[in-house]
Design a protein around this motif. Structure first.
Motif, PDB file in Angstrom:
ATOM      1  N   UNK A  70       0.836  -1.208   0.000  1.00 27.13           N
ATOM      2  CA  UNK A  70       0.000   0.000   0.000  1.00 27.13           C
ATOM      3  C   UNK A  70       0.869   1.256   0.000  1.00 27.13           C
ATOM      4  N   UNK A  71       1.881   1.282   0.864  1.00 26.48           N
ATOM      5  CA  UNK A  71       2.758   2.454   0.949  1.00 26.48           C
ATOM      6  C   UNK A  71       3.574   2.608  -0.334  1.00 26.48           C
ATOM      7  N   UNK A  72       4.010   1.484  -0.915  1.00 24.77           N
ATOM      8  CA  UNK A  72       4.786   1.544  -2.153  1.00 24.77           C
ATOM      9  C   UNK A  72       3.954   2.112  -3.298  1.00 24.77           C
ATOM     10  N   UNK A  73       2.687   1.723  -3.375  1.00 30.95           N
ATOM     11  CA  UNK A  73       1.805   2.258  -4.417  1.00 30.95           C
ATOM     12  C   UNK A  73       1.642   3.760  -4.253  1.00 30.95           C
ATOM     13  N   UNK A  74       1.446   4.203  -3.004  1.00 33.80           N
ATOM     14  CA  UNK A  74       1.326   5.646  -2.750  1.00 33.80           C
ATOM     15  C   UNK A  74       2.606   6.376  -3.162  1.00 33.80           C
ATOM     16  N   UNK A  75       3.749   5.767  -2.875  1.00 35.55           N
ATOM     17  CA  UNK A  75       5.026   6.394  -3.230  1.00 35.55           C
ATOM     18  C   UNK A  75       5.167   6.500  -4.748  1.00 35.55           C
ATOM     19  N   UNK A  76       4.713   5.481  -5.471  1.00 36.64           N
ATOM     20  CA  UNK A  76       4.809   5.497  -6.937  1.00 36.64           C
ATOM     21  C   UNK A  76       3.931   6.589  -7.534  1.00 36.64           C
ATOM     22  N   UNK A  77       2.921   7.012  -6.790  1.00 31.75           N
ATOM     23  CA  UNK A  77       2.020   8.065  -7.259  1.00 31.75           C
ATOM     24  C   UNK A  77       2.409   9.442  -6.719  1.00 31.75           C
ATOM     25  N   UNK A  78       3.555   9.503  -6.056  1.00 27.54           N
ATOM     26  CA  UNK A  78       4.041  10.776  -5.534  1.00 27.54           C
ATOM     27  C   UNK A  78       3.391  11.199  -4.234  1.00 27.54           C
ATOM     28  N   UNK A  79       2.668  10.294  -3.587  1.00 32.62           N
ATOM     29  CA  UNK A  79       1.981  10.632  -2.335  1.00 32.62           C
ATOM     30  C   UNK A  79       2.803  10.282  -1.102  1.00 32.62           C
ATOM     31  N   UNK A  80       3.949   9.672  -1.313  1.00 38.15           N
ATOM     32  CA  UNK A  80       4.896   9.386  -0.238  1.00 38.15           C
ATOM     33  C   UNK A  80       6.294   9.711  -0.742  1.00 38.15           C
ATOM     34  N   UNK A  81       7.190  10.110   0.159  1.00 37.61           N
ATOM     35  CA  UNK A  81       8.590  10.279  -0.197  1.00 37.61           C
ATOM     36  C   UNK A  81       9.272   8.917  -0.125  1.00 37.61           C
ATOM     37  N   UNK A  82       9.862   8.475  -1.232  1.00 39.72           N
ATOM     38  CA  UNK A  82      10.468   7.144  -1.296  1.00 39.72           C
ATOM     39  C   UNK A  82      11.460   6.919  -0.154  1.00 39.72           C
ATOM     40  N   UNK A  83      12.297   7.915   0.088  1.00 36.16           N
ATOM     41  CA  UNK A  83      13.336   7.741   1.093  1.00 36.16           C
ATOM     42  C   UNK A  83      12.846   7.788   2.526  1.00 36.16           C
TER      43      UNK A  83
END
Length: 457
Positions: free
Chosen positions: A27-40
């Motif tokens: 779930x968090x990875x999907x959000x990160x791929x959409x720019x809704x989370x900072x990858x790092x």
């Protein structure tokens, strides 16, 4: 719902969160791929720290998004001014960027942990806050229960309870009471909000007003402002701000209806979610309108129909470009958006009828003739046309809105008073820590002076 069932529901919520915890990464990875989370910084969602905790007393302040972050900025500045450490958590990338811009790069910031016991427990075990402060309407069951279990005071400030939320909680009154009894204090925006929190079991509850009234507006780059004003000089214009899906289409139709009467008309559109800008540009172009992007185009051309404000943290800039502002989430959306910033910056305020989340503020503004409610796009077009035709009436509306803001001010001091019983011990600890540090430095200086003196004897 009985108390026993309420406890069972919370226990089930706890178990489900723990059971699904190993799978949350997707779930968090999907959000990160959409720019809704900072990858790092994804690990912060699991309560894992990415910065060091300073020594001494520490307050945890949570603000969900940009608006709430702006509302608590002055409060955080006061806490830090007393020597009390603050860790701010937010839920969005935009609010994190905004926090750094407003409060400085030295701000302790983390993304709020997911409301799952392992994540919340890890966050609390590391940060060990002496006080938790939540802004507006963030109610996270596991976080509230974990703070309660650790006997950490938790205060809800700028508390707001919408019609929808109140109805939902009231149907589960025992569950609400099981949660709200853990709150040490609720500082509500209005009497209506306060009464709703009391009904749901919160004690004590006080009315402190809306912190967003006392927000210090961020500075504007005058060079950019003057450049845009120069490019717009002589052009009639109006703005649609904080718009939600459907309201941009309404703005396009209003623009097309009005440009027959107002050659050179410019419509400024500031969507609530700037990431929708590419789709909005396409939509405007399909309506035969030429668009200039704030984030992409180097200048505003004279033939642009729409100026698309797709940048973050520049609402003050956009509002300074117009005398008329339609506030969104009120025609095609529900609940409305906060009209205080337009009132503070001297615009005549227009809104659709769906403003339940800010009903009391709109009541005050409409009563003072600082705002007008429009039922649909036809009435919106007619009202914008009237205000463009009658600049004195437009200016009178702006002055009336500014007076309402003045009358509503004072929330910051009242909120600070409600927090004082929890802050005072931390203030004392911070002062003792500072004195001990100063005494230590004085001791070193005395020793150095003695050694320096011995060298001359």
């Amino acid at each position: 719902m009985s108390e026993r069932w309420a406890r069972a529901a919370l226990q089930t919520y706890r178990w489900l969160g723990s059971a699904f915890y190993p799978f949350i990464g997707t779930y968090v990875a999907i959000r990160a791929s959409r720019g809704k989370e900072e990858h790092g910084r994804r690990r912060e969602r699991y309560g894992r720290n990415t910065i060091s905790r300073p020594e001494g007393s520490l307050v945890w302040v949570h603000a969900a998004s940009v608006g709430e972050t702006g509302a608590v900025a002055a409060l955080i500045a006061r806490l830090r001014g007393l020597g009390i450490e603050v860790v701010l958590t937010t839920g969005t990338v935009t609010s994190a960027n905004f926090a750094r811009e407003r409060l400085g790069e030295d701000l302790l910031h983390q993304y709020v942990p997911l409301d799952i016991k392992p994540a919340v427990s890890r966050f609390l075990h590391y940060w060990k806050p002496d006080l938790a402060i939540f802004a507006e309407s963030e109610i996270w069951p596991m976080t509230i229960l974990e703070l309660g279990a650790r006997r950490i005071p938790q205060v809800l400030i700028n508390g707001r309870m919408s019609d929808r939320s109140f109805k939902r909680w009231k149907k589960r009154l025992a569950l609400a009471e099981s949660l709200f009894e853990n709150l040490s204090h609720v500082a509500a925006q209005t009497e209506l909000d306060a009464e709703r929190f009391r009904t749901l079991g919160a004690r004590p509850v006080t009315v402190t007003g809306n912190l967003k009234v006392d927000v210090e507006l961020p500075p504007v780059d005058n060079a950019v402002l003057n450049s845009l004003l120069g490019a717009m000089e002589g052009r009639p214009r109006w703005a649609a701000i904080s718009t939600h899906e459907g309201e941009e289409v309404i703005s396009a139709k209003v623009h097309r209806a009005l440009r027959k009467f107002w050659p050179g008309l410019l419509t400024i559109v500031v969507p609530r979610h700037p990431d929708r800008a590419p789709a909005l540009r396409k939509m405007f172009e399909e309506h035969g309108l030429k668009v200039c992007h704030r984030s992409e185009d180097t200048e505003l051309t004279s033939d642009a129909d729409v100026f698309l404000g797709d940048s973050i943290g520049e609402m003050g800039l956009y509002l300074r470009l117009t005398d008329i502002a339609f506030v969104g989430k009120s025609l095609s959306g529900t609940g409305g958006q906060n009209p205080l910033e337009p009132a503070m910056l001297g615009t005549a305020i227009l809104s659709g009828p769906n403003v339940s989340s800010f009903a009391e503020i709109y009541d005050r503004l409409c009563e003072a003739k600082g705002a007008r409610i429009v039922a649909d796009e036809t009435l919106l077009a007619k009202t914008v046309h009237h205000l463009l035709l009658q600049p004195k009436a437009c200016a009178a509306m702006a002055r009336a809105g500014a007076r309402v803001v003045d009358d509503l001010s004072g929330a910051l001091d009242l909120t600070w008073q409600s927090l004082d019983p929890y802050i005072h011990p931390l203030r004392v600890q911070a002062a003792l820590k500072k004195n001990a540090r100063d005494d230590g430095e004085d001791g070193v200086n005395d020793r150095q002076t003695q050694e320096f003196g011995h060298g001359w004897t």
